[in-house]
Design a protein around this motif. Sequence first.
Motif, short mmCIF file in Angstrom:
data_model
loop_
_atom_site.label_atom_id
_atom_site.label_comp_id
_atom_site.label_asym_id
_atom_site.label_seq_id
_atom_site.Cartn_x
_atom_site.Cartn_y
_atom_site.Cartn_z
N GLN A 308 9.10 -3.37 78.94
CA GLN A 308 9.45 -4.44 79.87
C GLN A 308 10.73 -4.10 80.61
O GLN A 308 10.84 -4.28 81.83
CB GLN A 308 9.59 -5.76 79.11
N THR A 312 11.15 -3.56 84.59
CA THR A 312 12.08 -4.43 85.31
C THR A 312 13.09 -3.60 86.09
O THR A 312 13.43 -3.92 87.24
CB THR A 312 12.82 -5.37 84.34
N ASP A 315 11.78 -2.61 89.29
CA ASP A 315 11.34 -3.74 90.11
C ASP A 315 9.81 -3.91 90.10
O ASP A 315 9.21 -4.37 91.07
CB ASP A 315 11.83 -3.59 91.56
N TRP A 317 8.48 -5.67 87.47
CA TRP A 317 8.25 -6.83 86.61
C TRP A 317 9.47 -7.73 86.67
O TRP A 317 10.57 -7.30 87.01
CB TRP A 317 8.00 -6.37 85.17
N SER A 318 9.27 -9.02 86.35
CA SER A 318 10.37 -9.98 86.39
C SER A 318 10.23 -10.99 85.27
O SER A 318 9.17 -11.12 84.66
CB SER A 318 10.38 -10.71 87.74
N GLU A 319 11.29 -11.73 85.02
CA GLU A 319 11.26 -12.77 83.98
C GLU A 319 10.26 -13.86 84.32
O GLU A 319 9.59 -14.40 83.43
CB GLU A 319 12.66 -13.38 83.83
#
Length: 408
Positions: A308, A312, A315, A317-319
Amino acid sequence: MTTTYDVHAPAFMTGDEFQIPTFRLLQQDGTLFEGAEAPALEREKALRIYRAMLVTRVLDERMMAAQRQGRLSFYMQCTGEEAAVIGATAALDDADMIMAQYREQGALVYRGFSYDEFMNQLFGNELDYGKGRQMPIHYGSRKLHYMTISSPLATQIPQATGYAYGQKLAGEGHCTITFFGEGAASEGDFHAALNMASVHKVPVIFFCRNNGYAISTPASEQFAADGIAPRAFGYRMHVIRVDGNDVLAVYRATQEARKIAVEMNQPVLIEAMTYRLAAHSSSDDPSGYRSRKEEEAWREKDPILRMQRWMTDRDWWSEEQEKSLQESLRREVLETMKRAEKRPPPPLDSLVTDVYADVTPALQRQLDALKTHIRKHPDAYPRGARSLDPDVSIATTDTKAGEVRGGA
């Protein structure tokens, strides 16, 4: 063939002369080690891998809770080993054969096994491919090239050698991967399989998930050697040791192993160093043989969190995406489980089919005796009684106690 050279004084060796390194690419903070190069992994495939890891974790959490509620008789989690299983599967061709042990549901998730297919097997209902004959977690899928799980330990390892020999003869460019734990590597089947594979030069990847424990027995009490990897030398086999919590390293190592297997018709042994964060099974209590401090140290090496962070940082994936996906997965799991619980069991007659072209007289007599017994004691076998006589009156009216946990 044996190769040797002469000496003129006793010279014994212990194997300590050989040191096998651990292949790592990704640090726990999601950055690459200095000098490490990430494998060519496009965003779409990275997301497929990550989603499969997350789906497996959520499925395991929900189904273990269902087992504790009495809705399932048994369950085994992949928790902590997702990177090893899914990273390896992602490096294969989707038509390569997988022969698993019992903790590789992530491989099925990656290849597209649906929640409905999982639930149908876990509850042994009428849509279960195995027709309710196996205990939970014994999945199988012909369309996804995933051999049905069998309970006896390590039997899949020599079977993988045999299947890979057939793939070699077919010459279609496929291989077989077989997963097992380091405890299973103590079985005689392991040694027979590796020897046959090496002698006959077949395209098989032996993937050992070394999670440190054979149920409650620590590795230090299982073998004196440096893990499982050195055993490959005894069979003159290609071998690599990899950080099993590093999905990028597992993916790259398995990619290279597949090239050796398919292009050279040579077997490969991969030892993935990982840790089972959950209990061995729903029947196990790990607090009796390992410390909470040890578990917490490994939780900080969570393979899902590591990937994860890597995604992230790129860029990808995000919360917000993480929260949304987890919520939708949990909701989908619960909805699918409720549907599977309500489906009726397979017909009793299916107990004696699929083995012989025609049901033998002996099997027919046994089936008739079973039906007579169920009709005599319908309250003890509510699901079986209803499948024989839908209108039968059952004294047990508690649906969860009767229909979900009932007998035949």
